[in-house]
Design an enzyme around this catalytic site. Structure first.
Site, mmCIF file in Angstrom:
data_model
loop_
_atom_site.group_PDB
_atom_site.id
_atom_site.type_symbol
_atom_site.label_atom_id
_atom_site.label_comp_id
_atom_site.label_asym_id
_atom_site.label_seq_id
_atom_site.Cartn_x
_atom_site.Cartn_y
_atom_site.Cartn_z
ATOM 1 N N GLY A 32 52.932 40.113 28.560
ATOM 2 C CA GLY A 32 53.028 40.177 30.023
ATOM 3 C C GLY A 32 52.573 38.858 30.627
ATOM 4 N N ALA A 33 52.829 37.775 29.892
ATOM 5 C CA ALA A 33 52.273 36.471 30.275
ATOM 6 C C ALA A 33 52.927 35.871 31.519
ATOM 7 C CB ALA A 33 52.392 35.501 29.112
ATOM 8 N N VAL A 110 59.608 43.445 23.656
ATOM 9 C CA VAL A 110 58.461 44.069 22.986
ATOM 10 C C VAL A 110 58.791 45.405 22.323
ATOM 11 C CG1 VAL A 110 56.718 42.931 24.399
ATOM 12 C CG2 VAL A 110 57.626 45.154 25.122
ATOM 13 N N ASP A 201 38.404 48.140 33.307
ATOM 14 C CA ASP A 201 38.302 48.646 34.671
ATOM 15 C C ASP A 201 37.636 47.503 35.425
ATOM 16 O OD1 ASP A 201 37.129 49.671 37.070
ATOM 17 O OD2 ASP A 201 37.496 51.680 36.323
ATOM 18 N N HIS A 202 38.363 46.827 36.290
ATOM 19 C CA HIS A 202 37.810 45.571 36.824
ATOM 20 C C HIS A 202 36.557 45.811 37.676
ATOM 21 C CE1 HIS A 202 40.129 46.366 40.540
ATOM 22 N NE2 HIS A 202 39.340 45.492 41.128
ATOM 23 N N HIS A 264 37.830 53.635 39.052
ATOM 24 C CA HIS A 264 36.787 52.787 39.660
ATOM 25 C C HIS A 264 35.627 53.602 40.238
ATOM 26 C CE1 HIS A 264 39.814 49.856 39.048
ATOM 27 N NE2 HIS A 264 40.443 49.971 40.188
HETATM 28 C C1 BG6 Z 1 43.174 48.340 41.975
HETATM 29 C C2 BG6 Z 1 44.060 49.308 42.683
HETATM 30 O O1 BG6 Z 1 42.792 48.840 40.721
HETATM 31 O O2 BG6 Z 1 42.009 48.096 42.763
HETATM 32 C C3 BG6 Z 1 44.438 48.764 44.036
HETATM 33 O O3 BG6 Z 1 45.222 49.537 41.899
HETATM 34 C C4 BG6 Z 1 43.219 48.410 44.840
HETATM 35 O O4 BG6 Z 1 45.243 49.709 44.746
HETATM 36 C C5 BG6 Z 1 42.291 47.523 44.022
HETATM 37 O O5 BG6 Z 1 43.653 47.724 46.004
HETATM 38 C C6 BG6 Z 1 40.980 47.318 44.752
HETATM 39 O O6 BG6 Z 1 40.204 46.398 44.031
HETATM 40 P P1 BG6 Z 1 39.097 45.518 44.765
HETATM 41 O O7 BG6 Z 1 38.469 44.738 43.670
HETATM 42 O O8 BG6 Z 1 39.833 44.665 45.775
HETATM 43 O O9 BG6 Z 1 38.164 46.461 45.452
#
Ligand code: BG6
Length: 506
Positions: A32-33, A110, A201-202, A264
């Site tokens: 997915g580069a 892929v 999970d960022h 999240h």
């Molecule tokens: C993502 C969602 O994981 O997180 C988005 O898919 C959302 O819909 C985003 O806008 C929010 O991330 P952050 O870091 O801006 O709070």
């Protein structure tokens, strides 16, 4: 309200500061580069790690994508992404040229196993040439439907049979419901072990969220007071002003419940409710988080309407601009019943939190962008006039994750001039302007092989298990779908949820 500001650097992770870092050389194979995430997040994060000497001495980065591109065109693509999205203030041409020399590109369908042999050749040739042992990190920044095929083809082709270590990074969504998440995992564990799978999970990469794990930080927040004896309720909010943007195709089938809540918000809940000992390591965190989610009181389908509010944004005004409602957005059906807002009341039935409600809310097209955790301490102010008029408040600890990073204590103090009690806010803010981005911290951890801020399968499965009756209640229309104006703080029903218990959203 009076304010006191104190600066302290909450952002240097002790483990990193003390560590003598020696990263092993590796091949970083990015599927997915040419996609959006790579452009906006992954390349800029790698560049930042390169600038602060947090990449290994030898690293071969191979971009994989459907398009046919020469190495040179791919490097130009990476360079543009760094110029467009890097947080580095000055980009030095010599530095970026050195950084780009790590990159090469391989076009690949892929889903076809044959093409992987060529990829294997490229990986091996570069490994030999650069003296890299067979340590391979596969990053799947692709649509979920390709994840299984890629994992299988990696093994079939021999790419996954390394003499060194191998790791597989995957992005959410991890399934669409409990069943599909389990199916996906059953496929993955055929190909990679749980220890080799790094689920991103960022929110777990946000430095203020990571701080919740640090003992010193916890101590400075008097975290020993975080329990049912002292805390009346906990509120976790992650709201944003943006709407569905260009993602209707995905979002209209996901909604806020899957897009934000299942991952999240549930992670923020686990990180807040953890009760950590002095010596924290990866296993302790995984077990603690699992313990929290296992103690979540299950909701029966018929109870969902009393504990979960769902809503959708209508037209309204955001920062003085008129915006359209969800159903008018491009790609959204005008009969859509999709949720863009969720508020919920949850209970953790363990010895620490028994009897303390946790309220969680998330929504798009809200009045402001704000991510925060509020711990409200017990105080019986309800009967007092001053409380009703917001002149005094219950003691609070507020951990702000976005738009800035800070921790605030709110207490009531007597003002000697007026001889009246007034709320006082003490803010501990981060003095560092150089706060790392979530992807920098997470990628660095993946390079080191530290999985503590990645999502364990059990967390995925247990959160889906908790949410499954909610999904079913939504599908069967057992829960009303409220409307809220864009630019507001959500539907009144979300306020009523707290009012029933004598609380209000902070
Ligand atoms: C993502 C969602 O994981 O997180 C988005 O898919 C959302 O819909 C985003 O806008 C929010 O991330 P952050 O870091 O801006 O709070």
């Amino acid at each position: 309200m009076n304010e006191v500001m104190i600066s302290k650097d909450f952002n240097v992770r002790e483990s990193d500061a003390n560590e003598k870092l020696r990263l092993e050389p590796l091949s970083f194979i990015l599927f997915g580069a040419t996609g959006d995430l790579a452009k906006r997040k992954i390349f800029p994060a790698l560049f930042q790690l390169f600038l602060v000497n947090r990449l290994p001495q030898s690293i071969s980065i191979i971009g994989v994508g459907r398009k046919k591109l020469s190495d040179y065109s791919f490097q130009t693509h990476v360079k543009n992404s760094v110029y467009d999205y890097s947080r580095a203030s000055n980009i030095d041409e010599i530095k970026i040229t050195e950084f780009l020399s790590y990159f090469s590109y391989q076009g690949l369908d892929v889903t076809e196993c044959d093409g992987y042999n060529l990829l294997l050749e490229t990986v091996q040739t570069r490994e030999e040439h650069m003296g890299i042992p067979e340590n391979r990190l596969f990053y799947l920044s692709v649509s979920p439907e390709y994840v299984q095929d890629i994992a299988r083809n990696l093994n079939k082709s021999g790419l996954g049979s390394t003499k060194g270590w191998r790791r597989l990074i995957i992005e959410k969504p991890f399934g669409h419901n409990l069943k599909t998440a389990q199916e996906l995992n059953n496929h993955l564990v055929h190909e990679f072990t749980e220890e080799e799978i790094y689920r991103i999970d960022h929110y777990l990469g946000k430095s203020m969220v990571q701080n919740l794990e640090s003992y010193d930080f916890a101590n400075s927040l008097s975290r020993e007071l975080w329990n049912s004896k002292y805390v009346s309720n906990v509120q976790i909010t992650a709201i944003e002003t943006v709407g569905v943007e260009e993602r209707a195709g995905y979002y209209d089938h996901a909604g806020a419940i899957r897009d934000m809540f299942q991952n999240h918000l549930m992670q923020l809940l686990m990180m807040t409710a953890m009760n950590l000992p002095d010596n924290v390591n990866e296993d302790v965190i995984i077990n603690e988080k699992r313990g929290i989610i296992e103690s979540l009181r299950p909701l029966q389908k018929f109870e969902v309407a009393n504990n979960v509010i769902r809503a959708q944004y209508g037209p309204g005004q955001i920062f003085n601009n008129m915006v359209i409602g969800y159903k008018e957005e491009a790609g959204v059906s005008n009969t859509s019943k999709n949720d863009t807002f969720i508020a919920a009341r949850l209970w953790i039935d363990n010895s620490t939190w028994s009897g303390v409600p946790f309220y969680i809310r998330t929504g798009k097209r809200m009045k402001e962008k704000s991510t925060k955790i509020v711990i409200n301490f017990k105080e019986d102010l309800n009967g007092l006039e001053k409380f009703k008029e917001n002149m005094i408040i219950p003691h609070q600890v507020i951990i702000t994750i976005n738009p800035e990073e800070k921790v605030s204590f709110k207490i009531n103090m007597k003002n000697p001039l007026t001889n009246t009690t007034e709320p006082l806010t003490i803010d501990f803010s981060s003095k560092s302007e150089n706060v790392p981005e979530a992807y920098e911290l997470l990628l660095f951890d993946a390079l080191k092989g530290d999985a503590r801020f990645f999502v364990h399968w059990k967390e995925v499965e247990l959160t889906w298990k908790w949410i499954q009756p909610v999904l079913e209640a939504f599908e069967e229309n057992l829960v009303p779908l409220h409307l809220y104006d864009s630019g507001s703080m959500g539907p009144e029903a979300a306020d009523s949820l707290l009012e029933e218990d004598g609380f209000k959203w902070i």
